[in-house]
Design a protein around this motif. Sequence first.
Motif, PDB file in Angstrom:
ATOM      1  N   UNK A  78       0.871  -1.180   0.000  1.00 17.09           N
ATOM      2  CA  UNK A  78       0.000   0.000   0.000  1.00 17.09           C
ATOM      3  C   UNK A  78       0.902   1.222   0.000  1.00 17.09           C
ATOM      4  N   UNK A  79       1.044   1.809  -1.153  1.00 16.40           N
ATOM      5  CA  UNK A  79       1.967   2.934  -1.274  1.00 16.40           C
ATOM      6  C   UNK A  79       3.386   2.455  -1.085  1.00 16.40           C
ATOM      7  N   UNK A  80       4.080   3.050  -0.128  1.00 13.54           N
ATOM      8  CA  UNK A  80       5.471   2.654   0.118  1.00 13.54           C
ATOM      9  C   UNK A  80       5.602   1.578   1.188  1.00 13.54           C
ATOM     10  N   UNK A  81       4.496   1.214   1.841  1.00  8.01           N
ATOM     11  CA  UNK A  81       4.550   0.242   2.929  1.00  8.01           C
ATOM     12  C   UNK A  81       3.975  -1.102   2.513  1.00  8.01           C
ATOM     13  N   UNK A  82       4.458  -2.139   3.165  1.00  9.53           N
ATOM     14  CA  UNK A  82       3.925  -3.489   2.951  1.00  9.53           C
ATOM     15  C   UNK A  82       3.225  -3.910   4.235  1.00  9.53           C
ATOM     16  N   UNK A  83       2.009  -4.400   4.094  1.00  4.81           N
ATOM     17  CA  UNK A  83       1.222  -4.884   5.228  1.00  4.81           C
ATOM     18  C   UNK A  83       1.190  -6.398   5.189  1.00  4.81           C
ATOM     19  N   UNK A  84       1.391  -7.018   6.345  1.00  2.00           N
ATOM     20  CA  UNK A  84       1.418  -8.476   6.462  1.00  2.00           C
ATOM     21  C   UNK A  84       0.218  -8.965   7.244  1.00  2.00           C
ATOM     22  N   UNK A  85      -0.242 -10.128   6.878  1.00  2.84           N
ATOM     23  CA  UNK A  85      -1.394 -10.769   7.522  1.00  2.84           C
ATOM     24  C   UNK A  85      -1.062 -12.250   7.681  1.00  2.84           C
ATOM     25  N   UNK A  86      -1.455 -12.807   8.810  1.00  2.00           N
ATOM     26  CA  UNK A  86      -1.274 -14.244   9.032  1.00  2.00           C
ATOM     27  C   UNK A  86      -2.253 -14.988   8.138  1.00  2.00           C
ATOM     28  N   UNK A  87      -1.792 -16.057   7.521  1.00  5.50           N
ATOM     29  CA  UNK A  87      -2.654 -16.873   6.665  1.00  5.50           C
ATOM     30  C   UNK A  87      -3.472 -17.801   7.562  1.00  5.50           C
ATOM     31  N   UNK A  88      -4.765 -17.508   7.775  1.00  7.90           N
ATOM     32  CA  UNK A  88      -5.559 -18.257   8.758  1.00  7.90           C
ATOM     33  C   UNK A  88      -5.732 -19.734   8.434  1.00  7.90           C
ATOM     34  N   UNK A  89      -5.810 -20.101   7.173  1.00  5.40           N
ATOM     35  CA  UNK A  89      -6.012 -21.517   6.852  1.00  5.40           C
ATOM     36  C   UNK A  89      -4.821 -22.362   7.268  1.00  5.40           C
ATOM     37  N   UNK A  90      -3.628 -21.807   7.133  1.00  5.35           N
ATOM     38  CA  UNK A  90      -2.433 -22.558   7.508  1.00  5.35           C
ATOM     39  C   UNK A  90      -2.331 -22.680   9.023  1.00  5.35           C
ATOM     40  N   UNK A  91      -2.605 -21.595   9.718  1.00  7.07           N
ATOM     41  CA  UNK A  91      -2.540 -21.627  11.181  1.00  7.07           C
ATOM     42  C   UNK A  91      -3.566 -22.616  11.727  1.00  7.07           C
ATOM     43  N   UNK A  92      -4.767 -22.617  11.160  1.00  8.64           N
ATOM     44  CA  UNK A  92      -5.803 -23.563  11.588  1.00  8.64           C
ATOM     45  C   UNK A  92      -5.360 -24.996  11.329  1.00  8.64           C
ATOM     46  N   UNK A  93      -4.746 -25.234  10.171  1.00  9.43           N
ATOM     47  CA  UNK A  93      -4.285 -26.580   9.843  1.00  9.43           C
ATOM     48  C   UNK A  93      -3.189 -27.039  10.793  1.00  9.43           C
ATOM     49  N   UNK A  94      -2.260 -26.125  11.124  1.00  9.36           N
ATOM     50  CA  UNK A  94      -1.183 -26.477  12.055  1.00  9.36           C
ATOM     51  C   UNK A  94      -1.760 -26.784  13.430  1.00  9.36           C
ATOM     52  N   UNK A  95      -2.703 -25.966  13.859  1.00  6.82           N
ATOM     53  CA  UNK A  95      -3.343 -26.205  15.153  1.00  6.82           C
ATOM     54  C   UNK A  95      -4.096 -27.522  15.184  1.00  6.82           C
ATOM     55  N   UNK A  96      -4.784 -27.842  14.080  1.00  4.67           N
ATOM     56  CA  UNK A  96      -5.521 -29.105  14.000  1.00  4.67           C
ATOM     57  C   UNK A  96      -4.553 -30.282  14.048  1.00  4.67           C
ATOM     58  N   UNK A  97      -3.434 -30.147  13.332  1.00  4.61           N
ATOM     59  CA  UNK A  97      -2.438 -31.226  13.334  1.00  4.61           C
ATOM     60  C   UNK A  97      -1.943 -31.514  14.725  1.00  4.61           C
ATOM     61  N   UNK A  98      -1.627 -30.459  15.468  1.00  5.95           N
ATOM     62  CA  UNK A  98      -1.003 -30.619  16.779  1.00  5.95           C
ATOM     63  C   UNK A  98      -2.019 -30.762  17.906  1.00  5.95           C
ATOM     64  N   UNK A  99      -3.243 -30.306  17.682  1.00  2.50           N
ATOM     65  CA  UNK A  99      -4.243 -30.316  18.730  1.00  2.50           C
ATOM     66  C   UNK A  99      -4.617 -31.688  19.230  1.00  2.50           C
ATOM     67  N   UNK A 100      -4.444 -32.696  18.407  1.00  4.94           N
ATOM     68  CA  UNK A 100      -4.828 -34.049  18.805  1.00  4.94           C
ATOM     69  C   UNK A 100      -3.745 -34.753  19.602  1.00  4.94           C
ATOM     70  N   UNK A 101      -2.594 -34.117  19.782  1.00  4.93           N
ATOM     71  CA  UNK A 101      -1.504 -34.766  20.513  1.00  4.93           C
ATOM     72  C   UNK A 101      -1.645 -34.637  22.015  1.00  4.93           C
ATOM     73  N   UNK A 102      -2.406 -33.657  22.475  1.00  6.42           N
ATOM     74  CA  UNK A 102      -2.489 -33.379  23.906  1.00  6.42           C
ATOM     75  C   UNK A 102      -3.387 -34.241  24.608  1.00  6.42           C
TER      76      UNK A 102
END
Length: 120
Positions: free
Chosen positions: A96-120
């Motif tokens: 946006x103009x001279x700046x770059x804005x970053x956003x977390x990719x929610x689908x990947x974070x959800x997938x990582x959480x799902x992968x690890x969530x079943x270990x506990x």
Amino acid sequence: MLPLLEPQVPVVPEAVAPCCPPLTERPLTADEAEKTARMFKALGDPVRLRLFSAVASHEGGEACVCDISDVGVSQPTVSHHLKKLKEAGLLTSERRGTWVYYRVEPSVVAAMGQMLGTLG
């Protein structure tokens, strides 16, 4: 009469598509293990983890690079680490103009959480 259009399904790039089932569901394939390792490897660096956390916790779910670059390394190093997080599919960005804005990719974070969530 105008024809009805089919609803558009968003295209998710392969780099950010959830790749893997929960670890307790079945063994990962070689391809799934490669994609998953890339994501976790990117988060294995303390500076990258801090940058990822800064973006994830920033108000509105996105952060300008100018707001998150105070992590104790030079600006070129910050850019390098943000690039690695993007390549791993953990962040998306928008200029946006001279700046770059970053956003977390929610689908990947959800997938990582799902992968690890079943270990506990």
